[in-house]
Design a protein around this motif. Structure first.
Motif, PDB file in Angstrom:
ATOM      1  N   GLN A 139       0.854  -1.177   0.000  1.00 14.71           N
ATOM      2  CA  GLN A 139       0.000   0.000   0.000  1.00 14.71           C
ATOM      3  C   GLN A 139       0.894   1.232   0.000  1.00 14.71           C
ATOM      4  OE1 GLN A 139      -2.050  -0.893   3.731  1.00 14.71           O
ATOM      5  NE2 GLN A 139      -3.968  -1.144   2.591  1.00 14.71           N
ATOM      6  N   LEU A 140       0.641   2.140  -0.929  1.00 10.02           N
ATOM      7  CA  LEU A 140       1.400   3.389  -1.010  1.00 10.02           C
ATOM      8  C   LEU A 140       0.413   4.542  -0.973  1.00 10.02           C
ATOM      9  CD1 LEU A 140       3.747   2.329  -3.920  1.00 10.02           C
ATOM     10  CD2 LEU A 140       4.396   2.542  -1.522  1.00 10.02           C
ATOM     11  N   GLY A 141       0.462   5.362   0.088  1.00  5.73           N
ATOM     12  CA  GLY A 141      -0.462   6.474   0.198  1.00  5.73           C
ATOM     13  C   GLY A 141      -0.254   7.236   1.486  1.00  5.73           C
ATOM     14  N   LEU A 142      -1.076   8.246   1.684  1.00  8.40           N
ATOM     15  CA  LEU A 142      -0.974   9.071   2.881  1.00  8.40           C
ATOM     16  C   LEU A 142      -1.361   8.269   4.124  1.00  8.40           C
ATOM     17  CD1 LEU A 142      -0.314  11.882   3.893  1.00  8.40           C
ATOM     18  CD2 LEU A 142      -2.710  12.487   3.566  1.00  8.40           C
ATOM     19  N   ILE A 143      -2.469   7.524   4.039  1.00  2.00           N
ATOM     20  CA  ILE A 143      -2.919   6.682   5.143  1.00  2.00           C
ATOM     21  C   ILE A 143      -3.132   5.275   4.599  1.00  2.00           C
ATOM     22  CG2 ILE A 143      -4.721   6.288   6.854  1.00  2.00           C
ATOM     23  CD1 ILE A 143      -5.282   9.324   6.700  1.00  2.00           C
ATOM     24  N   ASN A 144      -2.473   4.300   5.199  1.00  2.00           N
ATOM     25  CA  ASN A 144      -2.560   2.908   4.766  1.00  2.00           C
ATOM     26  C   ASN A 144      -2.976   2.052   5.951  1.00  2.00           C
ATOM     27  OD1 ASN A 144      -1.350   3.309   2.043  1.00  2.00           O
ATOM     28  ND2 ASN A 144       0.335   4.036   3.312  1.00  2.00           N
ATOM     29  N   ILE A 145      -4.108   1.366   5.809  1.00  2.00           N
ATOM     30  CA  ILE A 145      -4.656   0.579   6.904  1.00  2.00           C
ATOM     31  C   ILE A 145      -4.809  -0.873   6.461  1.00  2.00           C
ATOM     32  CG2 ILE A 145      -6.616   0.290   8.468  1.00  2.00           C
ATOM     33  CD1 ILE A 145      -7.184   3.335   7.895  1.00  2.00           C
ATOM     34  N   CYS A 146      -4.268  -1.771   7.278  1.00  2.00           N
ATOM     35  CA  CYS A 146      -4.427  -3.206   7.056  1.00  2.00           C
ATOM     36  C   CYS A 146      -4.301  -3.904   8.409  1.00  2.00           C
ATOM     37  CB  CYS A 146      -3.390  -3.747   6.084  1.00  2.00           C
ATOM     38  SG  CYS A 146      -3.626  -5.508   5.806  1.00  2.00           S
ATOM     39  N   PRO A 147      -5.430  -4.316   8.996  1.00  2.00           N
ATOM     40  CA  PRO A 147      -5.381  -4.943  10.321  1.00  2.00           C
ATOM     41  C   PRO A 147      -4.486  -6.181  10.394  1.00  2.00           C
ATOM     42  CG  PRO A 147      -7.644  -4.439   9.714  1.00  2.00           C
ATOM     43  CD  PRO A 147      -6.799  -4.176   8.503  1.00  2.00           C
ATOM     44  N   HIS A 148      -4.261  -6.867   9.277  1.00  2.00           N
ATOM     45  CA  HIS A 148      -3.454  -8.082   9.299  1.00  2.00           C
ATOM     46  C   HIS A 148      -2.065  -7.906   8.686  1.00  2.00           C
ATOM     47  CE1 HIS A 148      -7.437  -9.724  10.144  1.00  2.00           C
ATOM     48  NE2 HIS A 148      -6.746 -10.567  10.886  1.00  2.00           N
ATOM     49  N   ALA A 149      -1.592  -6.688   8.593  1.00  2.00           N
ATOM     50  CA  ALA A 149      -0.211  -6.438   8.162  1.00  2.00           C
ATOM     51  C   ALA A 149       0.683  -6.482   9.400  1.00  2.00           C
ATOM     52  CB  ALA A 149      -0.106  -5.090   7.457  1.00  2.00           C
ATOM     53  N   TYR A 150       1.964  -6.379   9.194  1.00  2.00           N
ATOM     54  CA  TYR A 150       2.892  -6.375  10.330  1.00  2.00           C
ATOM     55  C   TYR A 150       2.607  -5.185  11.233  1.00  2.00           C
ATOM     56  CZ  TYR A 150       5.338  -9.871   7.596  1.00  2.00           C
ATOM     57  OH  TYR A 150       5.650 -10.993   6.883  1.00  2.00           O
ATOM     58  N   VAL A 151       2.304  -4.041  10.624  1.00  2.00           N
ATOM     59  CA  VAL A 151       1.878  -2.849  11.355  1.00  2.00           C
ATOM     60  C   VAL A 151       0.498  -2.488  10.799  1.00  2.00           C
ATOM     61  CG1 VAL A 151       2.404  -0.455  11.896  1.00  2.00           C
ATOM     62  CG2 VAL A 151       4.275  -2.081  11.597  1.00  2.00           C
ATOM     63  N   PRO A 152      -0.545  -2.434  11.629  1.00  2.00           N
ATOM     64  CA  PRO A 152      -1.914  -2.255  11.130  1.00  2.00           C
ATOM     65  C   PRO A 152      -2.187  -0.941  10.390  1.00  2.00           C
ATOM     66  CG  PRO A 152      -1.936  -3.062  13.387  1.00  2.00           C
ATOM     67  CD  PRO A 152      -0.520  -2.724  13.050  1.00  2.00           C
ATOM     68  N   ALA A 153      -1.481   0.116  10.732  1.00  2.00           N
ATOM     69  CA  ALA A 153      -1.679   1.396  10.037  1.00  2.00           C
ATOM     70  C   ALA A 153      -0.339   2.100   9.892  1.00  2.00           C
ATOM     71  CB  ALA A 153      -2.655   2.281  10.819  1.00  2.00           C
ATOM     72  N   MET A 154      -0.120   2.639   8.701  1.00  2.00           N
ATOM     73  CA  MET A 154       1.152   3.309   8.426  1.00  2.00           C
ATOM     74  C   MET A 154       0.892   4.540   7.568  1.00  2.00           C
ATOM     75  SD  MET A 154       3.895   1.746   9.673  1.00  2.00           S
ATOM     76  CE  MET A 154       5.193   2.311   8.635  1.00  2.00           C
ATOM     77  N   VAL A 155       1.842   5.445   7.627  1.00  2.00           N
ATOM     78  CA  VAL A 155       1.847   6.610   6.751  1.00  2.00           C
ATOM     79  C   VAL A 155       2.832   6.312   5.607  1.00  2.00           C
ATOM     80  CG1 VAL A 155       2.362   9.082   6.623  1.00  2.00           C
ATOM     81  CG2 VAL A 155       1.348   8.123   8.698  1.00  2.00           C
ATOM     82  N   PHE A 156       2.429   6.623   4.403  1.00  2.00           N
ATOM     83  CA  PHE A 156       3.212   6.510   3.165  1.00  2.00           C
ATOM     84  C   PHE A 156       3.357   5.083   2.606  1.00  2.00           C
ATOM     85  CE2 PHE A 156       4.994  10.473   5.053  1.00  2.00           C
ATOM     86  CZ  PHE A 156       4.283  11.335   4.244  1.00  2.00           C
ATOM     87  N   ILE A 157       3.672   4.094   3.437  1.00  3.08           N
ATOM     88  CA  ILE A 157       3.879   2.751   2.894  1.00  3.08           C
ATOM     89  C   ILE A 157       3.501   1.691   3.934  1.00  3.08           C
ATOM     90  CG2 ILE A 157       6.296   2.620   3.556  1.00  3.08           C
ATOM     91  CD1 ILE A 157       6.782   1.176   0.851  1.00  3.08           C
ATOM     92  N   ASN A 158       2.885   0.630   3.451  1.00  2.59           N
ATOM     93  CA  ASN A 158       2.541  -0.488   4.316  1.00  2.59           C
ATOM     94  C   ASN A 158       2.466  -1.733   3.445  1.00  2.59           C
ATOM     95  OD1 ASN A 158       1.888  -1.853   6.649  1.00  2.59           O
ATOM     96  ND2 ASN A 158      -0.263  -1.183   6.709  1.00  2.59           N
TER      97      ASN A 158
END
Length: 161
Positions: A139-158
Motif C-alpha cells: 500500500q502506497l499512500g498518505l494513510i494505509n490501513i491493514c489490520p493483518h499487516a505487520y503494522v496495522p496502520a502506516m503513513v506513506f507505505i505499508n
C-alpha cells in the motif's frame, strides 16, 4: 416445436443502451455482449470487450475487458475498470482506476485512486487512503490501513509479503 433459450443466441457485438435494460443489440442479445456496449447507462450480464457508458455501467455476472463509466459495478472482473467510482462485488484480476475503488472480496492487481478498499489484496494500492483487511502486497499512500499487516496502520507505505 422447440424454443431456443436466450442464452443460445449469439452474443451481441454492438449494444446501444439508453438506461438499464432499455437497449438494442446486434445480434439481438442484450444480456451477453462480445464487442462494444455503449450508452448512457447499461445493465448487462456478461461483457467481453468494451463497456463504455457515460453515467453507469453494470455487469451482473462477468466483465472480461474494459469498463469505463462515472460509476462502474461488476460482480467479477478480468480486466480494467476506469471512471469515478468502481465497485467489484466479488473478485477482480486487473486494474481499478478511479476516485473511489472498492472490491468486496479479492483484489489481484492494482488499485489507483483517492480511496481504495479491498477485503483481500494481492497486489498494490496507490492512493490517499488505502484499506485492505488482509494483504499480500503493498500500500502506497498518505494513510494505509491493514489490520493483518505487520503494522496495522502506516503513513506513506505499508505491506506484507
Amino acid at each position: 416445436m422447440c424454443v431456443l433459450p436466450a442464452a443460445a443466441q449469439p452474443a451481441g457485438q454492438l449494444k446501444l443502451s439508453l438506461w438499464g435494460r432499455a437497449a438494442v443489440a446486434s445480434p439481438n442479445n442484450i444480456d451477453t455482449v462480445s464487442g462494444v456496449d455503449f450508452g448512457l447507462g447499461s445493465t448487462t450480464q456478461y461483457v467481453t470487450g468494451l463497456q463504455w457508458d457515460i453515467l453507469y455501467a453494470r455487469t451482473t455476472q462477468k466483465l472480461n475487458g474494459v469498463s469505463m463509466a462515472l460509476f462502474s459495478r461488476a460482480r467479477d472482473v478480468d480486466g480494467v475498470q476506469l471512471g469515478g467510482v468502481q465497485l467489484t462485488e466479488r473478485e477482480i484480476w486487473g486494474v481499478q482506476l478511479g476516485v473511489v475503488n472498492a472490491v468486496t472480496q479479492k483484489m489481484r492487481g492494482v488499485q489507483l485512486g483517492a480511496f481504495n478498499y479491498a477485503w483481500h489484496l494481492r497486489g498494490v494500492q496507490f492512493g490517499i487512503v488505502n484499506y485492505a483487511y488482509a494483504i499480500k502486497g503493498l500500500q502506497l499512500g498518505l494513510i494505509n490501513i491493514c489490520p493483518h499487516a505487520y503494522v496495522p496502520a502506516m503513513v506513506f507505505i505499508n505491506g506484507r509479503f
